[in-house]
Design an enzyme around this catalytic site. Structure first.
Site, PDB file in Angstrom:
ATOM      1  N   GLU A   1       1.009  -7.688  -5.682  1.00 58.95           N
ATOM      2  CA  GLU A   1       1.850  -7.530  -6.875  1.00 58.95           C
ATOM      3  C   GLU A   1       2.636  -8.814  -7.127  1.00 58.95           C
ATOM      4  O   GLU A   1       2.900  -9.186  -8.268  1.00 58.95           O
ATOM      5  CB  GLU A   1       2.793  -6.340  -6.703  1.00 58.95           C
ATOM      6  CG  GLU A   1       2.034  -5.009  -6.706  1.00 58.95           C
ATOM      7  CD  GLU A   1       2.851  -3.864  -6.119  1.00 58.95           C
ATOM      8  OE1 GLU A   1       4.080  -3.840  -6.312  1.00 58.95           O
ATOM      9  OE2 GLU A   1       2.262  -3.002  -5.453  1.00 58.95           O
TER      10      GLU A   1
ATOM     11  N   LYS B   1       3.641   5.555   2.620  1.00 57.33           N
ATOM     12  CA  LYS B   1       3.257   4.465   1.726  1.00 57.33           C
ATOM     13  C   LYS B   1       2.710   3.222   2.428  1.00 57.33           C
ATOM     14  O   LYS B   1       3.159   2.847   3.497  1.00 57.33           O
ATOM     15  CB  LYS B   1       4.456   4.051   0.879  1.00 57.33           C
ATOM     16  CG  LYS B   1       4.864   5.100  -0.110  1.00 57.33           C
ATOM     17  CD  LYS B   1       3.915   5.193  -1.276  1.00 57.33           C
ATOM     18  CE  LYS B   1       4.448   4.349  -2.408  1.00 57.33           C
ATOM     19  NZ  LYS B   1       3.538   4.360  -3.543  1.00 57.33           N
TER      20      LYS B   1
ATOM     21  N   HIS C   1     -13.155  -2.724 -20.466  1.00 54.48           N
ATOM     22  CA  HIS C   1     -12.051  -1.845 -20.896  1.00 54.48           C
ATOM     23  C   HIS C   1     -11.605  -0.913 -19.763  1.00 54.48           C
ATOM     24  O   HIS C   1     -11.100   0.175 -20.015  1.00 54.48           O
ATOM     25  CB  HIS C   1     -12.445  -1.003 -22.118  1.00 54.48           C
ATOM     26  CG  HIS C   1     -13.118  -1.789 -23.199  1.00 54.48           C
ATOM     27  ND1 HIS C   1     -12.435  -2.413 -24.210  1.00 54.48           N
ATOM     28  CD2 HIS C   1     -14.427  -2.100 -23.390  1.00 54.48           C
ATOM     29  CE1 HIS C   1     -13.291  -3.055 -24.993  1.00 54.48           C
ATOM     30  NE2 HIS C   1     -14.514  -2.890 -24.517  1.00 54.48           N
TER      31      HIS C   1
ATOM     32  N   SER D   1       7.282   1.832   2.341  1.00 56.55           N
ATOM     33  CA  SER D   1       8.372   2.230   1.449  1.00 56.55           C
ATOM     34  C   SER D   1       9.578   2.554   2.322  1.00 56.55           C
ATOM     35  O   SER D   1       9.428   3.020   3.444  1.00 56.55           O
ATOM     36  CB  SER D   1       7.943   3.466   0.658  1.00 56.55           C
ATOM     37  OG  SER D   1       9.068   4.230   0.288  1.00 56.55           O
TER      38      SER D   1
END
Ligand code: ARG
Length: 487
Positions: A287, A280, A153, A274
Protein backbone atom coordinates in the site's frame (compact mmCIF):
# COMPACT_ATOMS: atom_id res chain seq x y z
CA UNK A 1 32.09 33.94 6.01
CA UNK A 2 31.08 36.08 3.09
CA UNK A 3 29.48 39.07 4.73
CA UNK A 4 32.25 41.63 4.18
CA UNK A 5 29.99 43.89 2.20
CA UNK A 6 27.11 43.76 4.65
CA UNK A 7 26.89 45.69 7.89
CA UNK A 8 24.95 43.22 10.04
CA UNK A 9 24.86 39.52 10.68
CA UNK A 10 22.00 37.61 9.19
CA UNK A 11 18.94 37.76 11.39
CA UNK A 12 18.21 34.41 13.15
CA UNK A 13 14.88 33.85 11.44
CA UNK A 14 16.35 34.71 8.05
CA UNK A 15 19.27 32.40 8.75
CA UNK A 16 16.97 29.51 9.47
CA UNK A 17 14.79 30.35 6.48
CA UNK A 18 17.58 30.39 3.90
CA UNK A 19 19.57 27.49 5.30
CA UNK A 20 19.96 24.38 3.16
CA UNK A 21 22.21 22.55 5.62
CA UNK A 22 19.68 19.75 5.97
CA UNK A 23 19.45 18.97 2.25
CA UNK A 24 23.18 19.61 1.80
CA UNK A 25 24.09 16.85 4.22
CA UNK A 26 23.20 14.45 1.38
CA UNK A 27 25.60 16.07 -1.08
CA UNK A 28 28.44 16.70 1.32
CA UNK A 29 30.52 13.68 0.19
CA UNK A 30 30.13 14.84 -3.42
CA UNK A 31 30.85 18.43 -2.49
CA UNK A 32 34.08 17.29 -0.84
CA UNK A 33 35.12 15.33 -3.95
CA UNK A 34 34.22 18.29 -6.18
CA UNK A 35 36.27 20.57 -3.96
CA UNK A 36 39.25 18.21 -4.04
CA UNK A 37 39.15 18.21 -7.83
CA UNK A 38 38.89 21.98 -7.87
CA UNK A 39 41.91 22.45 -5.57
CA UNK A 40 44.03 19.99 -7.53
CA UNK A 41 43.09 21.84 -10.72
CA UNK A 42 43.96 25.22 -9.17
CA UNK A 43 47.41 23.87 -8.31
CA UNK A 44 47.96 22.22 -11.70
CA UNK A 45 46.91 25.44 -13.41
CA UNK A 46 49.43 27.33 -11.26
CA UNK A 47 46.75 29.45 -9.65
CA UNK A 48 47.56 28.47 -6.05
CA UNK A 49 50.94 27.55 -4.51
CA UNK A 50 51.86 23.94 -3.88
CA UNK A 51 52.15 24.31 -0.11
CA UNK A 52 48.64 25.70 0.16
CA UNK A 53 47.26 23.05 -2.19
CA UNK A 54 48.77 20.42 0.08
CA UNK A 55 47.24 21.97 3.17
CA UNK A 56 43.84 22.16 1.51
CA UNK A 57 43.91 18.65 0.10
CA UNK A 58 45.11 17.20 3.34
CA UNK A 59 42.32 18.97 5.23
CA UNK A 60 39.79 17.75 2.69
CA UNK A 61 41.11 14.21 2.96
CA UNK A 62 40.76 14.33 6.74
CA UNK A 63 37.19 15.49 6.40
CA UNK A 64 36.45 12.87 3.75
CA UNK A 65 37.86 9.96 5.74
CA UNK A 66 37.04 11.13 9.25
CA UNK A 67 33.31 11.27 8.79
CA UNK A 68 31.28 14.36 9.46
CA UNK A 69 27.94 15.29 10.82
CA UNK A 70 26.80 18.70 9.68
CA UNK A 71 24.06 18.58 12.28
CA UNK A 72 26.73 18.66 14.99
CA UNK A 73 27.58 22.15 13.93
CA UNK A 74 25.54 24.97 15.33
CA UNK A 75 23.51 26.40 12.52
CA UNK A 76 25.56 29.48 11.76
CA UNK A 77 26.00 28.53 8.14
CA UNK A 78 23.77 29.24 5.21
CA UNK A 79 24.56 25.97 3.57
CA UNK A 80 26.89 23.02 3.32
CA UNK A 81 29.33 24.87 1.10
CA UNK A 82 29.95 27.58 3.65
CA UNK A 83 30.25 24.88 6.32
CA UNK A 84 32.81 22.96 4.27
CA UNK A 85 34.87 26.07 3.60
CA UNK A 86 34.91 26.85 7.32
CA UNK A 87 35.92 23.27 8.23
CA UNK A 88 38.75 23.37 5.71
CA UNK A 89 39.88 26.81 6.86
CA UNK A 90 39.94 25.65 10.46
CA UNK A 91 42.19 22.72 9.52
CA UNK A 92 44.34 24.31 6.79
CA UNK A 93 44.70 27.75 8.31
CA UNK A 94 43.29 31.07 7.19
CA UNK A 95 45.74 31.71 4.37
CA UNK A 96 45.40 28.39 2.59
CA UNK A 97 41.70 28.12 3.46
CA UNK A 98 41.19 31.53 1.98
CA UNK A 99 42.20 30.17 -1.43
CA UNK A 100 39.67 27.39 -1.68
CA UNK A 101 36.94 29.41 -3.35
CA UNK A 102 39.35 30.89 -5.94
CA UNK A 103 37.69 30.82 -9.36
CA UNK A 104 34.65 29.08 -7.93
CA UNK A 105 31.23 30.07 -6.69
CA UNK A 106 28.68 28.15 -4.69
CA UNK A 107 26.67 28.19 -7.90
CA UNK A 108 28.95 25.89 -9.87
CA UNK A 109 29.91 24.11 -6.66
CA UNK A 110 26.36 23.02 -5.85
CA UNK A 111 25.66 22.26 -9.51
CA UNK A 112 28.45 19.70 -9.69
CA UNK A 113 27.58 18.11 -6.36
CA UNK A 114 23.96 17.68 -7.43
CA UNK A 115 24.97 15.98 -10.66
CA UNK A 116 27.33 13.64 -8.82
CA UNK A 117 24.67 12.71 -6.28
CA UNK A 118 22.07 12.06 -8.97
CA UNK A 119 24.61 10.00 -10.89
CA UNK A 120 25.10 7.89 -7.78
CA UNK A 121 21.34 7.60 -7.17
CA UNK A 122 20.65 6.65 -10.77
CA UNK A 123 23.19 3.85 -10.58
CA UNK A 124 21.51 2.61 -7.44
CA UNK A 125 18.02 2.78 -8.95
CA UNK A 126 19.11 1.08 -12.16
CA UNK A 127 20.66 -1.72 -10.10
CA UNK A 128 17.39 -2.06 -8.19
CA UNK A 129 15.45 -2.24 -11.45
CA UNK A 130 17.59 -5.06 -12.83
CA UNK A 131 17.35 -6.99 -9.58
CA UNK A 132 13.58 -6.70 -9.60
CA UNK A 133 13.43 -7.75 -13.25
CA UNK A 134 15.53 -10.81 -12.39
CA UNK A 135 13.07 -11.75 -9.65
CA UNK A 136 10.18 -11.33 -12.09
CA UNK A 137 11.96 -13.51 -14.62
CA UNK A 138 12.36 -16.30 -12.12
CA UNK A 139 8.67 -16.16 -11.29
CA UNK A 140 7.83 -16.13 -14.99
CA UNK A 141 9.94 -19.21 -15.65
CA UNK A 142 8.11 -21.07 -12.86
CA UNK A 143 4.67 -20.13 -14.10
CA UNK A 144 4.44 -20.60 -17.86
CA UNK A 145 1.61 -23.09 -17.32
CA UNK A 146 -0.13 -21.50 -14.35
CA UNK A 147 -3.57 -20.59 -15.68
CA UNK A 148 -4.96 -17.23 -14.59
CA UNK A 149 -7.80 -15.03 -15.69
CA UNK A 150 -6.53 -11.97 -17.56
CA UNK A 151 -8.59 -8.92 -16.74
CA UNK A 152 -9.75 -5.80 -18.48
CA UNK A 153 -11.89 -3.41 -16.41
CA UNK A 154 -11.05 -5.85 -13.58
CA UNK A 155 -13.52 -8.26 -15.24
CA UNK A 156 -12.58 -11.64 -16.67
CA UNK A 157 -11.31 -11.12 -20.21
CA UNK A 158 -9.28 -14.05 -21.53
CA UNK A 159 -7.62 -17.02 -19.90
CA UNK A 160 -3.86 -16.55 -19.66
CA UNK A 161 -0.79 -17.78 -17.84
CA UNK A 162 0.85 -16.16 -14.86
CA UNK A 163 4.23 -15.83 -16.59
CA UNK A 164 2.56 -13.39 -18.97
CA UNK A 165 1.86 -11.04 -16.08
CA UNK A 166 5.39 -11.14 -14.70
CA UNK A 167 6.87 -10.62 -18.16
CA UNK A 168 4.65 -7.60 -18.70
CA UNK A 169 6.00 -6.08 -15.48
CA UNK A 170 9.56 -6.90 -16.56
CA UNK A 171 8.99 -5.15 -19.88
CA UNK A 172 7.65 -2.03 -18.18
CA UNK A 173 10.66 -1.95 -15.85
CA UNK A 174 13.13 -2.35 -18.68
CA UNK A 175 11.64 0.74 -20.29
CA UNK A 176 12.08 2.55 -16.98
CA UNK A 177 15.69 1.41 -17.06
CA UNK A 178 16.20 2.79 -20.56
CA UNK A 179 14.59 6.06 -19.55
CA UNK A 180 17.07 6.42 -16.68
CA UNK A 181 19.92 5.51 -19.01
CA UNK A 182 18.97 8.26 -21.48
CA UNK A 183 18.67 10.79 -18.68
CA UNK A 184 22.03 9.67 -17.26
CA UNK A 185 23.82 10.57 -20.49
CA UNK A 186 22.65 14.16 -20.23
CA UNK A 187 23.25 14.28 -16.47
CA UNK A 188 26.81 13.01 -16.73
CA UNK A 189 28.42 16.35 -17.59
CA UNK A 190 30.57 18.71 -15.55
CA UNK A 191 29.34 22.22 -14.67
CA UNK A 192 32.30 23.02 -12.35
CA UNK A 193 34.48 25.91 -13.48
CA UNK A 194 31.56 28.12 -14.48
CA UNK A 195 31.93 30.48 -11.54
CA UNK A 196 28.81 32.30 -10.41
CA UNK A 197 27.51 32.62 -13.97
CA UNK A 198 30.11 33.90 -16.45
CA UNK A 199 33.27 31.83 -15.96
CA UNK A 200 36.64 33.02 -14.54
CA UNK A 201 39.56 35.22 -15.62
CA UNK A 202 42.11 33.20 -13.64
CA UNK A 203 43.19 30.67 -16.24
CA UNK A 204 41.38 27.60 -14.87
CA UNK A 205 41.37 24.35 -16.83
CA UNK A 206 37.93 22.79 -16.83
CA UNK A 207 39.21 19.71 -18.66
CA UNK A 208 41.11 18.76 -15.51
CA UNK A 209 38.14 18.74 -13.15
CA UNK A 210 36.06 17.04 -15.82
CA UNK A 211 38.57 14.19 -15.94
CA UNK A 212 39.14 14.03 -12.17
CA UNK A 213 35.42 13.86 -11.42
CA UNK A 214 34.91 11.23 -14.12
CA UNK A 215 32.61 13.20 -16.37
CA UNK A 216 32.82 12.29 -20.06
CA UNK A 217 32.00 15.89 -20.93
CA UNK A 218 31.39 19.35 -19.49
CA UNK A 219 28.34 21.57 -19.53
CA UNK A 220 30.02 24.14 -21.70
CA UNK A 221 28.10 27.37 -21.31
CA UNK A 222 28.67 28.77 -17.82
CA UNK A 223 25.24 30.41 -17.62
CA UNK A 224 23.53 27.18 -18.58
CA UNK A 225 25.79 25.14 -16.29
CA UNK A 226 25.00 27.16 -13.17
CA UNK A 227 21.33 27.85 -13.57
CA UNK A 228 19.75 24.91 -15.39
CA UNK A 229 18.09 22.14 -13.45
CA UNK A 230 16.37 20.29 -16.28
CA UNK A 231 18.42 17.23 -15.31
CA UNK A 232 16.63 17.29 -11.96
CA UNK A 233 13.27 17.56 -13.72
CA UNK A 234 14.26 14.64 -15.90
CA UNK A 235 15.52 12.55 -13.01
CA UNK A 236 12.38 13.07 -10.94
CA UNK A 237 10.18 12.46 -13.94
CA UNK A 238 11.95 9.14 -14.58
CA UNK A 239 11.30 8.29 -10.93
CA UNK A 240 7.69 9.40 -11.11
CA UNK A 241 6.95 7.38 -14.24
CA UNK A 242 8.58 4.32 -12.67
CA UNK A 243 6.82 4.72 -9.33
CA UNK A 244 3.44 5.06 -11.02
CA UNK A 245 4.16 1.74 -12.75
CA UNK A 246 5.28 0.14 -9.49
CA UNK A 247 2.13 1.38 -7.78
CA UNK A 248 0.05 -0.55 -10.29
CA UNK A 249 2.00 -3.72 -9.65
CA UNK A 250 1.58 -3.15 -5.92
CA UNK A 251 -2.16 -2.74 -6.39
CA UNK A 252 -2.41 -5.98 -8.38
CA UNK A 253 -0.68 -7.79 -5.55
CA UNK A 254 -2.91 -6.13 -2.93
CA UNK A 255 -5.98 -7.34 -4.83
CA UNK A 256 -4.51 -10.80 -5.35
CA UNK A 257 -3.69 -11.11 -1.65
CA UNK A 258 -7.28 -10.30 -0.60
CA UNK A 259 -9.46 -13.04 0.89
CA UNK A 260 -11.77 -12.86 -2.14
CA UNK A 261 -8.98 -13.51 -4.62
CA UNK A 262 -6.51 -15.50 -2.55
CA UNK A 263 -4.19 -15.78 -5.57
CA UNK A 264 -1.07 -14.98 -3.57
CA UNK A 265 0.08 -14.80 -0.01
CA UNK A 266 2.84 -12.44 1.00
CA UNK A 267 5.40 -13.68 3.52
CA UNK A 268 4.92 -12.83 7.18
CA UNK A 269 8.12 -10.82 7.20
CA UNK A 270 6.57 -8.41 4.70
CA UNK A 271 3.11 -8.27 6.29
CA UNK A 272 1.72 -5.97 8.98
CA UNK A 273 -0.73 -7.01 11.70
CA UNK A 274 -3.69 -5.02 12.97
CA UNK A 275 -3.57 -3.47 16.43
CA UNK A 276 -7.17 -4.58 16.94
CA UNK A 277 -8.03 -7.60 14.77
CA UNK A 278 -5.86 -10.60 15.57
CA UNK A 279 -6.51 -12.38 12.28
CA UNK A 280 -5.12 -9.58 10.09
CA UNK A 281 -2.19 -9.89 7.74
CA UNK A 282 -2.09 -6.63 5.88
CA UNK A 283 0.01 -5.78 2.82
CA UNK A 284 0.98 -2.35 4.20
CA UNK A 285 4.31 -2.34 2.39
CA UNK A 286 2.53 -2.65 -0.95
CA UNK A 287 0.00 0.00 0.00
CA UNK A 288 2.91 2.32 0.69
CA UNK A 289 4.53 1.59 -2.67
CA UNK A 290 1.18 2.81 -4.00
CA UNK A 291 0.91 5.72 -1.57
CA UNK A 292 4.47 7.00 -1.83
CA UNK A 293 4.16 7.24 -5.62
CA UNK A 294 1.79 10.13 -4.93
CA UNK A 295 4.54 12.00 -3.09
CA UNK A 296 6.88 11.52 -6.03
CA UNK A 297 4.33 13.00 -8.42
CA UNK A 298 4.22 15.96 -6.03
CA UNK A 299 8.02 16.15 -6.10
CA UNK A 300 7.95 16.36 -9.89
CA UNK A 301 5.39 19.14 -9.77
CA UNK A 302 7.59 20.95 -7.20
CA UNK A 303 10.80 20.85 -9.21
CA UNK A 304 9.02 21.97 -12.38
CA UNK A 305 7.14 24.76 -10.62
CA UNK A 306 10.33 26.06 -8.98
CA UNK A 307 11.94 26.51 -12.39
CA UNK A 308 8.91 27.83 -14.21
CA UNK A 309 9.31 31.48 -15.11
CA UNK A 310 12.58 31.82 -13.16
CA UNK A 311 14.86 34.42 -14.74
CA UNK A 312 18.02 32.87 -16.18
CA UNK A 313 21.09 32.87 -13.97
CA UNK A 314 21.15 31.31 -10.51
CA UNK A 315 18.26 32.15 -8.18
CA UNK A 316 18.03 30.83 -4.65
CA UNK A 317 14.71 29.21 -5.54
CA UNK A 318 16.83 26.50 -7.15
CA UNK A 319 17.94 25.38 -3.72
CA UNK A 320 14.40 24.04 -3.25
CA UNK A 321 14.82 21.52 -6.08
CA UNK A 322 17.20 19.43 -4.01
CA UNK A 323 14.87 18.08 -1.35
CA UNK A 324 12.19 16.77 -3.74
CA UNK A 325 14.92 15.13 -5.81
CA UNK A 326 16.49 13.41 -2.81
CA UNK A 327 13.08 12.30 -1.55
CA UNK A 328 12.10 10.93 -4.96
CA UNK A 329 15.36 8.97 -5.17
CA UNK A 330 14.73 7.45 -1.77
CA UNK A 331 11.19 6.40 -2.64
CA UNK A 332 12.38 4.91 -5.93
CA UNK A 333 15.07 2.78 -4.31
CA UNK A 334 12.77 1.83 -1.42
CA UNK A 335 9.87 0.80 -3.64
CA UNK A 336 12.09 -1.34 -5.86
CA UNK A 337 13.57 -3.03 -2.84
CA UNK A 338 10.21 -3.72 -1.19
CA UNK A 339 8.75 -5.25 -4.35
CA UNK A 340 11.87 -7.36 -4.74
CA UNK A 341 11.51 -8.63 -1.18
CA UNK A 342 7.80 -9.33 -1.55
CA UNK A 343 8.18 -11.14 -4.87
CA UNK A 344 11.13 -13.30 -3.90
CA UNK A 345 9.12 -14.72 -1.01
CA UNK A 346 5.60 -14.79 -2.37
CA UNK A 347 3.38 -17.88 -2.25
CA UNK A 348 1.42 -18.46 -5.41
CA UNK A 349 -1.85 -20.28 -5.09
CA UNK A 350 -2.07 -21.92 -8.50
CA UNK A 351 -5.32 -23.72 -7.67
CA UNK A 352 -7.13 -20.55 -6.73
CA UNK A 353 -6.01 -18.91 -9.95
CA UNK A 354 -7.14 -21.85 -12.06
CA UNK A 355 -10.49 -22.00 -10.24
CA UNK A 356 -11.06 -18.31 -10.83
CA UNK A 357 -10.45 -18.79 -14.54
CA UNK A 358 -12.90 -21.73 -14.63
CA UNK A 359 -15.69 -19.83 -13.02
CA UNK A 360 -16.40 -17.35 -15.80
CA UNK A 361 -17.25 -17.52 -19.46
CA UNK A 362 -13.67 -16.65 -20.11
CA UNK A 363 -13.40 -18.69 -23.30
CA UNK A 364 -16.15 -16.79 -25.12
CA UNK A 365 -13.68 -15.10 -27.49
CA UNK A 366 -12.00 -18.47 -28.14
CA UNK A 367 -15.39 -19.86 -29.20
CA UNK A 368 -16.00 -16.89 -31.50
CA UNK A 369 -12.54 -17.31 -33.06
CA UNK A 370 -13.24 -21.00 -33.52
CA UNK A 371 -16.40 -20.08 -35.42
CA UNK A 372 -14.30 -17.74 -37.57
CA UNK A 373 -12.29 -20.81 -38.52
CA UNK A 374 -15.60 -22.27 -39.68
CA UNK A 375 -15.95 -19.23 -41.97
CA UNK A 376 -18.46 -17.30 -39.82
CA UNK A 377 -17.76 -13.54 -40.04
CA UNK A 378 -16.29 -12.36 -36.73
CA UNK A 379 -19.04 -9.83 -35.91
CA UNK A 380 -21.75 -12.46 -36.40
CA UNK A 381 -19.79 -14.96 -34.28
CA UNK A 382 -19.34 -12.30 -31.58
CA UNK A 383 -23.07 -11.50 -31.46
CA UNK A 384 -24.17 -15.14 -31.48
CA UNK A 385 -21.70 -16.23 -28.81
CA UNK A 386 -22.92 -13.26 -26.76
CA UNK A 387 -26.45 -14.66 -26.98
CA UNK A 388 -25.19 -18.10 -25.93
CA UNK A 389 -23.38 -16.64 -22.95
CA UNK A 390 -26.60 -14.90 -21.92
CA UNK A 391 -28.49 -18.21 -22.27
CA UNK A 392 -25.80 -20.02 -20.27
CA UNK A 393 -26.09 -17.39 -17.51
CA UNK A 394 -29.86 -17.87 -17.40
CA UNK A 395 -29.37 -21.64 -17.20
CA UNK A 396 -26.78 -21.16 -14.45
CA UNK A 397 -24.03 -22.90 -16.38
CA UNK A 398 -20.89 -22.29 -18.35
CA UNK A 399 -21.19 -21.55 -22.08
CA UNK A 400 -19.02 -24.58 -22.90
CA UNK A 401 -21.61 -26.85 -21.21
CA UNK A 402 -24.64 -25.81 -23.28
CA UNK A 403 -26.56 -28.68 -24.90
CA UNK A 404 -27.40 -28.69 -28.60
CA UNK A 405 -31.03 -27.86 -27.81
CA UNK A 406 -29.95 -24.89 -25.72
CA UNK A 407 -27.56 -23.81 -28.49
CA UNK A 408 -30.20 -23.80 -31.20
CA UNK A 409 -32.60 -21.98 -28.85
CA UNK A 410 -30.05 -19.26 -28.27
CA UNK A 411 -28.23 -18.69 -31.53
CA UNK A 412 -28.74 -18.64 -35.27
CA UNK A 413 -25.59 -20.48 -36.38
CA UNK A 414 -25.77 -24.16 -37.31
CA UNK A 415 -25.79 -25.99 -33.92
CA UNK A 416 -23.43 -28.72 -35.18
CA UNK A 417 -20.85 -26.11 -36.13
CA UNK A 418 -21.30 -24.40 -32.77
CA UNK A 419 -21.05 -27.69 -30.88
CA UNK A 420 -17.80 -28.46 -32.70
CA UNK A 421 -16.47 -25.00 -31.87
CA UNK A 422 -17.43 -25.39 -28.22
CA UNK A 423 -15.79 -28.78 -27.93
CA UNK A 424 -12.55 -27.36 -29.31
CA UNK A 425 -12.34 -24.85 -26.46
CA UNK A 426 -11.28 -25.45 -22.87
CA UNK A 427 -10.10 -23.06 -20.17
CA UNK A 428 -6.82 -24.94 -19.67
CA UNK A 429 -6.13 -25.06 -23.40
CA UNK A 430 -7.14 -21.46 -23.96
CA UNK A 431 -3.82 -19.68 -23.38
CA UNK A 432 -1.99 -22.16 -25.60
CA UNK A 433 -4.26 -21.31 -28.55
CA UNK A 434 -2.95 -17.77 -28.76
CA UNK A 435 0.36 -18.09 -30.56
CA UNK A 436 0.41 -14.57 -31.99
CA UNK A 437 3.68 -12.74 -31.21
CA UNK A 438 3.66 -11.75 -27.57
CA UNK A 439 0.61 -13.92 -26.93
CA UNK A 440 -0.02 -16.37 -24.14
CA UNK A 441 1.15 -19.65 -25.72
CA UNK A 442 3.98 -21.52 -24.08
CA UNK A 443 6.26 -20.93 -27.04
CA UNK A 444 5.71 -17.19 -26.83
CA UNK A 445 6.21 -17.20 -23.06
CA UNK A 446 9.50 -19.00 -23.46
CA UNK A 447 10.57 -16.68 -26.25
CA UNK A 448 9.81 -13.61 -24.15
CA UNK A 449 11.63 -15.08 -21.16
CA UNK A 450 14.72 -15.61 -23.31
CA UNK A 451 14.47 -12.08 -24.71
CA UNK A 452 14.21 -10.47 -21.29
CA UNK A 453 17.00 -12.69 -19.95
CA UNK A 454 19.28 -11.56 -22.74
CA UNK A 455 18.50 -7.88 -22.20
CA UNK A 456 19.02 -8.15 -18.45
CA UNK A 457 22.36 -9.89 -18.94
CA UNK A 458 23.56 -7.15 -21.30
CA UNK A 459 22.26 -4.36 -19.11
CA UNK A 460 23.95 -5.73 -15.97
CA UNK A 461 27.22 -5.54 -17.93
CA UNK A 462 26.61 -1.99 -19.15
CA UNK A 463 25.58 -0.87 -15.69
CA UNK A 464 28.71 -2.31 -14.15
CA UNK A 465 30.75 -0.23 -16.61
CA UNK A 466 28.71 2.90 -15.98
CA UNK A 467 29.12 2.53 -12.21
CA UNK A 468 32.82 1.88 -12.58
CA UNK A 469 33.29 4.93 -14.78
CA UNK A 470 31.87 7.10 -12.06
CA UNK A 471 33.25 5.49 -8.90
CA UNK A 472 36.52 3.86 -9.96
CA UNK A 473 37.66 7.06 -11.67
CA UNK A 474 37.02 9.13 -8.59
CA UNK A 475 39.04 6.52 -6.74
CA UNK A 476 41.84 7.36 -9.15
CA UNK A 477 41.60 11.02 -8.18
CA UNK A 478 41.96 10.10 -4.51
CA UNK A 479 45.00 8.01 -5.37
CA UNK A 480 46.48 10.95 -7.26
CA UNK A 481 45.86 13.14 -4.21
CA UNK A 482 47.51 10.60 -1.89
CA UNK A 483 50.58 10.57 -4.13
CA UNK A 484 50.66 14.34 -4.35
CA UNK A 485 50.49 14.63 -0.56
CA UNK A 486 53.39 12.21 -0.14
CA UNK A 487 55.67 14.15 -2.44
N1 ARG B 1 22.72 26.48 -1.01
C1 ARG B 1 22.65 26.92 -2.34
C2 ARG B 1 21.85 25.93 -3.19
O1 ARG B 1 21.64 24.87 -2.75
C3 ARG B 1 24.01 27.01 -2.92
C4 ARG B 1 24.18 28.12 -3.90
C5 ARG B 1 24.04 29.42 -3.24
N2 ARG B 1 24.35 30.45 -4.14
C6 ARG B 1 24.09 31.74 -3.91
N3 ARG B 1 24.46 32.56 -4.81
N4 ARG B 1 23.46 32.12 -2.83
O2 ARG B 1 21.41 26.22 -4.25
Amino acid sequence: MYRGGLEDDLDDAAQEFVSSLQSDSEILPFDIAGTEAHVLMLYKSKIIPKADAKKLLSALRDIRTGGFDPMDMNQVFEDGHELLESWVTEKAGKRAGGRIQTARSRNDQVAVAIRMKLRHDTNMIQTGILQLVSALLELAADNTDTTIPLYTHLQHAQAGVLSHYFLAQAGILLRDYERFAGMYERLDSNPLGSGPVGGSSLGIDREITTRLLAFPDMVYNSLDATSSRDHISEFVSCVAIMCVGLSRMAEDLVIWASDEFGFVEIADRSASPSSAMPQKKNPDVLELVRGKAAGVIGDLVSVLAIQKGLASGYGRDLQETKEPAWRAAEVAAGSLHILFEVLTDITINKNRMAQAAESGNITALDVAEELVRHKVPFREAHLEVGKMVAAARRAGKHVLDLTKVEISGACGINPDTVARALSACTVEGSAERRRSSGGTSRQEQERMIRQVEESVGELFGELEEQRNDATANIGKMWQEIDEFLQR
